[in-house]
Design an enzyme around this catalytic site. Structure first.
Site, PDB file in Angstrom:
ATOM      1  N   ASP A  74       0.675  -1.144  -0.017  1.00 29.54           N
ATOM      2  CA  ASP A  74       0.071  -0.057   0.005  1.00 29.54           C
ATOM      3  C   ASP A  74       0.767   1.083   0.009  1.00 29.54           C
ATOM      4  O   ASP A  74       1.895   1.320   0.939  1.00 29.54           O
ATOM      5  CB  ASP A  74      -0.981  -0.009   1.264  1.00 29.54           C
ATOM      6  CG  ASP A  74      -1.937   1.057   1.130  1.00 29.54           C
ATOM      7  OD1 ASP A  74      -3.465   0.766   1.150  1.00 29.54           O
ATOM      8  OD2 ASP A  74      -1.664   2.065   1.037  1.00 29.54           O
ATOM      9  N   HIS A 111     -10.207  -4.936  -3.179  1.00 28.92           N
ATOM     10  CA  HIS A 111      -8.791  -5.308  -2.675  1.00 28.92           C
ATOM     11  C   HIS A 111      -8.824  -5.722  -0.931  1.00 28.92           C
ATOM     12  O   HIS A 111     -10.094  -5.202  -0.409  1.00 28.92           O
ATOM     13  CB  HIS A 111      -8.075  -3.995  -2.462  1.00 28.92           C
ATOM     14  CG  HIS A 111      -8.792  -2.639  -1.961  1.00 28.92           C
ATOM     15  ND1 HIS A 111      -9.758  -1.996  -3.002  1.00 28.92           N
ATOM     16  CD2 HIS A 111      -8.504  -2.102  -1.058  1.00 28.92           C
ATOM     17  CE1 HIS A 111     -10.044  -0.718  -2.158  1.00 28.92           C
ATOM     18  NE2 HIS A 111      -9.453  -0.806  -1.113  1.00 28.92           N
ATOM     19  N   ASN A 123     -13.058  -3.130   2.310  1.00 26.48           N
ATOM     20  CA  ASN A 123     -14.242  -2.463   2.283  1.00 26.48           C
ATOM     21  C   ASN A 123     -15.021  -2.113   1.126  1.00 26.48           C
ATOM     22  O   ASN A 123     -14.549  -2.377  -0.062  1.00 26.48           O
ATOM     23  CB  ASN A 123     -13.641  -0.959   2.382  1.00 26.48           C
ATOM     24  CG  ASN A 123     -12.921  -0.783   3.659  1.00 26.48           C
ATOM     25  OD1 ASN A 123     -12.987  -1.409   4.720  1.00 26.48           O
ATOM     26  ND2 ASN A 123     -11.741   0.031   3.467  1.00 26.48           N
ATOM     27  N   HIS A 168     -15.997   3.241   3.729  1.00 26.67           N
ATOM     28  CA  HIS A 168     -14.533   3.525   3.533  1.00 26.67           C
ATOM     29  C   HIS A 168     -14.123   3.011   2.478  1.00 26.67           C
ATOM     30  O   HIS A 168     -12.556   3.247   2.359  1.00 26.67           O
ATOM     31  CB  HIS A 168     -13.773   3.174   4.659  1.00 26.67           C
ATOM     32  CG  HIS A 168     -12.439   3.920   5.203  1.00 26.67           C
ATOM     33  ND1 HIS A 168     -11.529   4.257   4.388  1.00 26.67           N
ATOM     34  CD2 HIS A 168     -12.673   5.190   6.156  1.00 26.67           C
ATOM     35  CE1 HIS A 168     -10.732   5.150   4.954  1.00 26.67           C
ATOM     36  NE2 HIS A 168     -11.404   5.776   6.167  1.00 26.67           N
TER      37      HIS A 168
HETATM   38  P1  AMP Z   1      -9.730   1.600   0.453  1.00 30.25           P
HETATM   39  O1  AMP Z   1     -10.330   2.935   1.545  1.00 30.25           O
HETATM   40  O2  AMP Z   1     -10.123   0.445   1.076  1.00 30.25           O
HETATM   41  O3  AMP Z   1     -10.531   1.875  -0.839  1.00 30.25           O
HETATM   42  O4  AMP Z   1      -8.111   1.621   0.354  1.00 30.25           O
HETATM   43  C1  AMP Z   1      -7.373   1.857  -0.961  1.00 30.25           C
HETATM   44  C2  AMP Z   1      -6.059   1.877  -0.722  1.00 30.25           C
HETATM   45  O5  AMP Z   1      -5.222   1.868  -1.979  1.00 30.25           O
HETATM   46  C3  AMP Z   1      -5.435   2.997   0.382  1.00 30.25           C
HETATM   47  O6  AMP Z   1      -4.939   2.410   1.436  1.00 30.25           O
HETATM   48  C4  AMP Z   1      -4.416   3.704  -0.508  1.00 30.25           C
HETATM   49  O7  AMP Z   1      -3.360   3.986   0.275  1.00 30.25           O
HETATM   50  C5  AMP Z   1      -4.057   2.421  -1.555  1.00 30.25           C
HETATM   51  N1  AMP Z   1      -3.713   2.970  -2.776  1.00 30.25           N
HETATM   52  C6  AMP Z   1      -4.242   3.865  -3.693  1.00 30.25           C
HETATM   53  N2  AMP Z   1      -3.360   3.925  -4.845  1.00 30.25           N
HETATM   54  C7  AMP Z   1      -2.410   3.340  -4.642  1.00 30.25           C
HETATM   55  C8  AMP Z   1      -1.421   2.880  -5.687  1.00 30.25           C
HETATM   56  N3  AMP Z   1      -1.024   3.526  -6.714  1.00 30.25           N
HETATM   57  N4  AMP Z   1      -0.407   1.881  -5.071  1.00 30.25           N
HETATM   58  C9  AMP Z   1      -0.695   1.367  -3.842  1.00 30.25           C
HETATM   59  N5  AMP Z   1      -1.562   1.434  -2.855  1.00 30.25           N
HETATM   60  C10 AMP Z   1      -2.529   2.321  -3.384  1.00 30.25           C
END
Ligand code: AMP
Ligand code: ZN
Length: 136
Positions: free
Chosen positions: A33, A98, A85, A91
């Site tokens: 992440d 994921h 989520n 959230h």
């Molecule tokens: P969510 O709130 O469950 O949708 O979490 C999305 C996650 O994706 C967050 O923890 C972000 O930091 C992560 N994220 C978004 N873009 C990227 C990226 N390009 N590479 C790695 N992680 C990412």
């Protein structure tokens, strides 16, 4: 839908956006992440594009947890959360399913959880139990 041109995680799968890949097979990709809640915070995603868990075929979902398990073990964390989520109110920011693997090394790092437990009673639980069972 198997892939979405506008989706950031589909772009990571294709290699159009860089990532720190931890694991890959035909159904699953895992990577660090980019805004970690703790050391080792990683994401495990199906290669099949879908916004919510209910949109992903069972065979793709089945491939996820063994990878989450490998990552949790590799971090060396004794305490960790697996978080997934669905929807903005829950959230979700990135609309490609994921699973977060989030080590919880101490009280301040890792996932903070609110747990607003509600009171109920056996009659309500029984009615709910019947309703949900009938729909499964
Ligand atoms: P969510 O709130 O469950 O949708 O979490 C999305 C996650 O994706 C967050 O923890 C972000 O930091 C992560 N994220 C978004 N873009 C990227 C990226 N390009 N590479 C790695 N992680 C990412
Ligand atoms: Zn996608």
């Amino acid at each position: 839908m198997a892939s979405s041109a506008a989706c950031i995680f589909c772009k990571i799968i294709k290699g159009d956006i860089p990532s720190f890949k931890l694991f890959e097979n035909d159904k699953v990709l895992a990577f660090l992440d980019i805004q970690p809640l703790s050391r080792g915070h990683a994401l495990v995603i199906p290669k099949y594009h879908g916004s919510k868990l209910t949109e992903i075929p069972d065979e793709d979902l089945s491939a996820i947890l063994p990878v989450a398990k490998k990552i949790a073990a590799a971090t060396g964390a004794s305490d960790y959360n697996i978080l997934q989520n669905n929807g903005a109110a829950a959230h979700q920011v990135v609309e490609h399913v994921h699973f977060h693997v989030i080590p919880k090394p101490n009280a301040t790092e890792g996932l903070g959880i609110g747990w607003p437990a509600q009171s109920t009673d056996m009659d309500k639980l029984k009615a709910l139990h019947e309703e949900l069972k009938s729909k499964m």
